[in-house]
Design an enzyme around this catalytic site. Structure first.
Site, PDB file in Angstrom:
ATOM      1  N   GLY A 207       0.818  -1.206   0.000  1.00  0.00           N
ATOM      2  CA  GLY A 207       0.000   0.000   0.000  1.00  0.00           C
ATOM      3  C   GLY A 207       0.847   1.247   0.000  1.00  0.00           C
ATOM      4  O   GLY A 207       2.082   1.190   0.139  1.00  0.00           O
ATOM      5  N   PRO A 209       2.557   4.877   1.243  1.00  0.00           N
ATOM      6  CA  PRO A 209       3.154   5.250   2.540  1.00  0.00           C
ATOM      7  C   PRO A 209       2.116   5.891   3.455  1.00  0.00           C
ATOM      8  O   PRO A 209       1.236   6.634   3.009  1.00  0.00           O
ATOM      9  CB  PRO A 209       4.240   6.266   2.142  1.00  0.00           C
ATOM     10  CG  PRO A 209       4.506   6.012   0.696  1.00  0.00           C
ATOM     11  CD  PRO A 209       3.223   5.540   0.109  1.00  0.00           C
ATOM     12  N   THR A 211      -0.242   4.414   5.318  1.00  0.00           N
ATOM     13  CA  THR A 211      -1.554   3.777   5.467  1.00  0.00           C
ATOM     14  C   THR A 211      -1.619   2.831   6.657  1.00  0.00           C
ATOM     15  O   THR A 211      -2.695   2.305   6.953  1.00  0.00           O
ATOM     16  CB  THR A 211      -1.926   3.010   4.184  1.00  0.00           C
ATOM     17  OG1 THR A 211      -0.840   2.153   3.812  1.00  0.00           O
ATOM     18  CG2 THR A 211      -2.202   3.974   3.049  1.00  0.00           C
ATOM     19  N   GLY A 212      -0.509   2.568   7.314  1.00  0.00           N
ATOM     20  CA  GLY A 212      -0.541   1.793   8.552  1.00  0.00           C
ATOM     21  C   GLY A 212      -0.034   0.376   8.438  1.00  0.00           C
ATOM     22  O   GLY A 212      -0.432  -0.486   9.230  1.00  0.00           O
ATOM     23  N   THR A 214       3.134  -0.815   8.961  1.00  0.00           N
ATOM     24  CA  THR A 214       3.968  -1.125  10.122  1.00  0.00           C
ATOM     25  C   THR A 214       3.137  -1.143  11.404  1.00  0.00           C
ATOM     26  O   THR A 214       3.378  -1.963  12.301  1.00  0.00           O
ATOM     27  CB  THR A 214       5.108  -0.100  10.239  1.00  0.00           C
ATOM     28  OG1 THR A 214       5.847  -0.071   9.011  1.00  0.00           O
ATOM     29  CG2 THR A 214       6.050  -0.458  11.372  1.00  0.00           C
ATOM     30  N   HIS A 428      -9.983  35.176  -9.916  1.00  0.00           N
ATOM     31  CA  HIS A 428      -9.458  33.857 -10.297  1.00  0.00           C
ATOM     32  C   HIS A 428     -10.148  32.737  -9.512  1.00  0.00           C
ATOM     33  O   HIS A 428     -10.623  31.748 -10.102  1.00  0.00           O
ATOM     34  CB  HIS A 428      -7.943  33.820 -10.054  1.00  0.00           C
ATOM     35  CG  HIS A 428      -7.282  32.541 -10.476  1.00  0.00           C
ATOM     36  ND1 HIS A 428      -6.568  32.426 -11.642  1.00  0.00           N
ATOM     37  CD2 HIS A 428      -7.231  31.311  -9.895  1.00  0.00           C
ATOM     38  CE1 HIS A 428      -6.105  31.190 -11.765  1.00  0.00           C
ATOM     39  NE2 HIS A 428      -6.486  30.496 -10.703  1.00  0.00           N
ATOM     40  N   GLU A 429     -10.234  32.890  -8.187  1.00  0.00           N
ATOM     41  CA  GLU A 429     -10.838  31.842  -7.363  1.00  0.00           C
ATOM     42  C   GLU A 429     -12.342  31.757  -7.572  1.00  0.00           C
ATOM     43  O   GLU A 429     -12.910  30.655  -7.595  1.00  0.00           O
ATOM     44  CB  GLU A 429     -10.513  32.085  -5.880  1.00  0.00           C
ATOM     45  CG  GLU A 429      -9.032  32.039  -5.536  1.00  0.00           C
ATOM     46  CD  GLU A 429      -8.372  30.733  -5.956  1.00  0.00           C
ATOM     47  OE1 GLU A 429      -9.067  29.691  -6.001  1.00  0.00           O
ATOM     48  OE2 GLU A 429      -7.173  30.756  -6.259  1.00  0.00           O
ATOM     49  N   HIS A 432     -13.046  29.701 -10.662  1.00  0.00           N
ATOM     50  CA  HIS A 432     -13.078  28.254 -10.403  1.00  0.00           C
ATOM     51  C   HIS A 432     -14.424  27.843  -9.803  1.00  0.00           C
ATOM     52  O   HIS A 432     -15.069  26.894 -10.265  1.00  0.00           O
ATOM     53  CB  HIS A 432     -11.967  27.861  -9.419  1.00  0.00           C
ATOM     54  CG  HIS A 432     -10.592  27.882 -10.007  1.00  0.00           C
ATOM     55  ND1 HIS A 432     -10.260  27.215 -11.159  1.00  0.00           N
ATOM     56  CD2 HIS A 432      -9.438  28.483  -9.578  1.00  0.00           C
ATOM     57  CE1 HIS A 432      -8.972  27.399 -11.434  1.00  0.00           C
ATOM     58  NE2 HIS A 432      -8.456  28.169 -10.485  1.00  0.00           N
ATOM     59  N   ASP A 505      -2.992  25.050 -12.097  1.00  0.00           N
ATOM     60  CA  ASP A 505      -4.215  24.639 -12.790  1.00  0.00           C
ATOM     61  C   ASP A 505      -3.895  24.036 -14.152  1.00  0.00           C
ATOM     62  O   ASP A 505      -4.475  23.018 -14.551  1.00  0.00           O
ATOM     63  CB  ASP A 505      -5.152  25.839 -12.972  1.00  0.00           C
ATOM     64  CG  ASP A 505      -5.510  26.489 -11.645  1.00  0.00           C
ATOM     65  OD1 ASP A 505      -5.533  25.764 -10.641  1.00  0.00           O
ATOM     66  OD2 ASP A 505      -5.760  27.707 -11.626  1.00  0.00           O
TER      67      ASP A 505
END
Length: 605
Positions: A207, A209, A211-212, A214, A428-429, A432, A505
């Site tokens: 999986g 890095p 994600t658990g 270890t 600009h924002e 979007h 973008d």
């Protein structure tokens, strides 16, 4: 879990002790012996002292042509040259000096060299060999190498009431179920033997890095009542050829002695990469891998030794390592879904003081795509923010702000935009957000801000999905590209020019469109033909084109055309809603940060 540490001293410790003892003898005893200096005198002084009976003992060294003698008390040593004296013996008898009457010859140079140099070296080596033999017998036999280089150095854990348990791991129910079965088998093997079932020899946790992987292995150690050996793949890699294989042998020897037990190898790709057979390859790594394969085949049926391994690169592992009979089972430890993220947040929230009424579902939706480690970091950042604000509890606002910190960085308090730049960023924002809101199949807008962040962003628009989203249609991807081009389109419509603010973008839009054509088969011209391959899917997903130069040219044309189409679509949407664009941009310019509810309220008014 408590780690059991070994206290055996390395062989070099005893060598140092012997060396120090020899140095002390050389620097303390030898100067004392050499302190009695020899005084040279002439022959007449010797005869005078003999006549006066002042000589204690005499030694005649014919080979060196000299006479050594002492005074009556024996405190001083004198030396004189030999002369032709026929009365020497009578004179010494009359003086009462002690001498045997024989001529003492000097030791030969060869014998002197042997006694002075060769004998001490032989004694030193003999002592070292004796100590080495005793240490090797005590450490377990021939596998113990000098200086401990052949020892596995695996960490051994025993059960502890304070260790990590399965209840401390959330969001990975399938992986926990697989590993719980392993722990149950170690506790109750007869239940499985009655029906004829046997556990896999090896379990591979794969999986991204964080994600658990270890942590799941530590939870197994916390739940099991058996010894747990933990070692990283990189610890097998040594400078000397053969040392890695020796460590593998030693690790499995210890495991068989402690069976039933669990052996965990983290980052196994360090030694388990495919053997390519190229000249000048890493012989040490391949020998280590070969020894690991041999040891796994050497296990007897139901021997009670279970292997766990974790990696981010399963595609790089040697096929001989992942075949049935070795690592029989692959357990994916993927990024958590919405429910998993919510459970992980609740687990980590138990460690902090939390204000009542926190909506974990909303936080989990905002943290879409976050790993378990990132969610833990989000909770910790929220606690740090509460401390900075001199509060004793963590609030919902702290958690929401910490998500923005993890995604975009901290707010840049010293970055002051000019009024013109602030106005451009506002349009600009809003560009979007407005394009996203006016399209169907787009995620709702959660927040819009023009506060600069340490990541370099001068502002951003956050969209949050309502639930889990596993598949995306062609229309949804096209709408996403149109949303990404909405910021640049707003600048073009309002100001008649463009800025550098759309660089990220542009990069994201190009990446999405290229994937649509080369990997998802969403282009009519190429149909369902894969033009691109992906490697290291858990480490960013590196891509490479697998087609001719002419096809690459056609792909580039299709990418440009599709981006242009969506860019024009965004311009059309903003032109048709120019009044709302101006109204929302002005509101954002004044407030700097607005919520999705405020945005939709103005849009629908």
């Amino acid at each position: 879990m408590n780690e059991v540490k070994k206290t055996k001293k390395p062989l070099i410790y005893y060598y140092v002790i012997v060396l120090i003892a020899l140095l002390l003898i050389n620097f303390l005893a030898m100067p004392w012996l050499a302190g009695r200096q020899i005084q040279e005198v002439d022959y007449s002084t010797f005869t005078d002292m003999a006549e006066n009976k002042e000589i204690g003992s005499v030694e005649i060294q014919q080979q060196e042509n000299r006479i050594l003698f002492t005074d009556k008390d024996g405190t001083r040593i004198y030396e004189t040259g030999m002369v032709g004296d026929p009365d020497l013996t009578d004179r010494l008898n009359e003086s009462g000096a002690k001498f045997s009457g024989q001529i003492v010859e000097q030791m030969s140079p060869v014998l002197s060299f042997l006694l002075s140099w060769v004998l001490p070296i032989v004694i030193f080596v003999g002592i070292g060999q004796y100590i080495s033999k005793k240490l090797m017998q005590r450490a377990g036999g021939a596998n113990s190498m000098a200086f401990g280089m052949g020892k596995s150095n695996a960490k051994i854990y025993v059960k502890s009431s304070e260790g990590i348990k399965f209840s401390d791991v959330a969001g990975e129910d399938e992986a926990k179920e697989n590993l719980t079965e392993i722990v149950d088998y170690l506790h109750n093997p007869e239940k499985y033997r009655e029906i004829g079932a046997s556990m896999p020899k090896g379990i591979l946790l794969v999986g991204p890095p964080g994600t658990g992987k270890t942590m799941l292995a530590k939870a197994v150690a916390g739940e099991a009542d058996v010894p747990f050996f933990s070692m990283s793949g990189s610890e097998f890699v040594e400078m000397f050829v053969g040392m890695g294989a020796a460590k593998v042998r030693d690790l499995f020897k210890q495991a068989k002695e402690k069976a039933p037990c669990i052996v965990f190898i983290d980052e196994i790709d360090a030694i388990g990469k495919k053997r390519d057979g190229q000249v000048g390859g890493n012989d040490e790594r391949e020998q280590t891998l070969n020894q690991l394969l041999t040891e796994m085949d050497g296990f007897e049926e139901n021997s009670g030794v279970i292997l766990l391994a974790a990696t981010n690169r399963p595609e790089s592992l040697d096929p001989a390592l992942t075949r049935p009979g070795r690592f029989d089972r692959r357990v994916p430890v993927e990024l958590p879904d919405l429910k998993g993220r919510e459970e992980i947040l609740k687990v980590h929230a138990k460690k902090i003081k939390l204000q009542g009424g926190v909506d974990f579902n909303k936080i989990a939706r905002m943290a879409s795509g976050a790993s378990g480690a990132e969610l833990a970091n989000i909770v910790n950042e929220a606690a740090l923010r509460a401390v900075r604000d001199k509060r004793s509890v963590v609030t919902q606002a702290d958690l929401e702000e910490s998500i923005e910190v993890v995604i975009a960085g901290y707010q840049k308090k010293n970055a002051i935009l000019t009024n013109e730049e602030k106005k451009v960023v506002s349009y600009h924002e809003i560009g979007h957000a407005l394009v996203a809101a006016m399209q169907s199949h787009s995620a709702p807008v959660q927040k819009i801000t023009i506060v600069p962040r340490t990541s370099g962003a001068l502002g951003y628009t956050m969209q949050v999905e309502d639930g889990n989203h596993y598949l995306m249609t062609k229309e949804e991807l096209e709408n996403k590209v149109a949303t990404l081009t909405g910021g640049r389109a707003a600048e073009e419509i309002v100001f008649g020019s463009v800025t550098t603010g759309a660089s990220n973008d542009i990069e994201q839009a190009t990446k999405v469109v290229r994937a649509m054509i080369t990997r998802y088969g969403m282009d009519e011209h190429f149909d369902m033909v894969a033009m691109e391959t992906v490697t290291n899917q858990y480490l960013g997903g590196d891509t490479s084109l697998a087609c001719s130069a002419e096809t690459q040219t056609q792909i580039d044309r299709q990418v440009v055309q599709l981006v242009k189409t969506q860019h024009e679509k965004a311009r059309q949407i903003l032109t048709e809603n120019r009044e709302k664009l101006d109204e929302l941009a002005q509101y954002l310019y004044e407030k700097e940060t607005i919520t999705g509810e405020e945005f939709m309220k103005i849009l629908n008014s």
